[in-house]
Write a protein that holds these residues in place. Structure first.
Motif, PDB file in Angstrom:
ATOM      1  N   ARG A  93       3.786   1.426   3.150  1.00  0.00           N
ATOM      2  CA  ARG A  93       3.911   0.809   1.826  1.00  0.00           C
ATOM      3  C   ARG A  93       2.781   1.238   0.897  1.00  0.00           C
ATOM      4  N   LEU A  94       1.555   1.310   1.420  1.00  0.00           N
ATOM      5  CA  LEU A  94       0.431   1.744   0.590  1.00  0.00           C
ATOM      6  C   LEU A  94       0.586   3.208   0.181  1.00  0.00           C
ATOM      7  N   GLN A  95       1.069   4.052   1.093  1.00  0.00           N
ATOM      8  CA  GLN A  95       1.304   5.459   0.753  1.00  0.00           C
ATOM      9  C   GLN A  95       2.373   5.583  -0.329  1.00  0.00           C
ATOM     10  N   GLU A  96       3.441   4.791  -0.211  1.00  0.00           N
ATOM     11  CA  GLU A  96       4.505   4.824  -1.218  1.00  0.00           C
ATOM     12  C   GLU A  96       3.980   4.372  -2.578  1.00  0.00           C
ATOM     13  N   GLU A  97       3.168   3.322  -2.584  1.00  0.00           N
ATOM     14  CA  GLU A  97       2.595   2.850  -3.845  1.00  0.00           C
ATOM     15  C   GLU A  97       1.717   3.931  -4.463  1.00  0.00           C
ATOM     16  N   LEU A  98       0.886   4.570  -3.642  1.00  0.00           N
ATOM     17  CA  LEU A  98       0.012   5.634  -4.135  1.00  0.00           C
ATOM     18  C   LEU A  98       0.835   6.778  -4.726  1.00  0.00           C
ATOM     19  N   ASN A  99       1.864   7.186  -4.034  1.00  0.00           N
ATOM     20  CA  ASN A  99       2.725   8.260  -4.525  1.00  0.00           C
ATOM     21  C   ASN A  99       3.381   7.869  -5.852  1.00  0.00           C
ATOM     22  N   HIS A 100       3.854   6.634  -5.947  1.00  0.00           N
ATOM     23  CA  HIS A 100       4.485   6.147  -7.180  1.00  0.00           C
ATOM     24  C   HIS A 100       3.484   6.171  -8.345  1.00  0.00           C
TER      25      HIS A 100
END
Length: 155
Positions: free
Chosen positions: A14-21
């Motif tokens: 989830r943190l990786q997805e947020e960072l990518n977004h």
């Protein structure tokens, strides 16, 4: 040395997805806001420009925070749990017979409204290392609360 950040595989994802977004979609949105504000002319009294600048700084600060967290991440893998540990689901029963299910997660994933408590919280600390059948007592402002561990399973 900085303190490690304990995350479940789901929390890390989830943190990786947020960072990518934030690095892709959000930066593009902010860039478009800047372009629109520049078209409006004078930047000294341009609320759109000020708002875009504020959004940019907030976005970049969150990106830096996420990059720091992810660089210190220690992913807690699911295993067989014979005692309460980070990354497990614990079924508890109160003295009144009320049942609750809590996930033991790192502090950056904790969300009591989703049933996720930090391993650093008073209840999380009291549960760590305990086994099925153990009784845990937490003393707080409202008095003592007693929980019996009914089940421990991986998240």
């Amino acid at each position: 040395m900085k303190k490690p950040v304990y995350l479940t595989p789901e929390g890390y994802r989830r943190l990786q997805e947020e960072l990518n977004h934030l690095k892709t979609v959000k930066r593009q949105e902010i860039s478009a806001d800047f372009e629109q504000a520049l078209e409006e002319g004078d930047l000294r009294e341009n609320a759109g420009y000020d708002e875009a600048r504020r959004a940019m700084w907030q976005n970049e600060a969150r990106i830096a925070q996420l990059e720091d967290l992810l660089s210190r991440a220690v992913i807690v893998e699911n295993g067989s749990f014979d005692q309460v540990a980070l990354g497990c689901q614990v079924e508890l029963e109160t003295e009144t017979g009320e049942r609750l299910s809590l996930a033991i997660v790192g502090s950056h994933e904790a969300d009591i409204f989703s049933g996720k408590i930090s391993d650093e919280s008073p209840l999380g600390q009291a549960l760590l290392g305990k086994k099925v059948g153990d009784v845990v007592e937490i003393r707080g402002k409202k008095g003592a609360q007693v929980y019996t561990i009914l089940e421990i399973k991986p998240l």
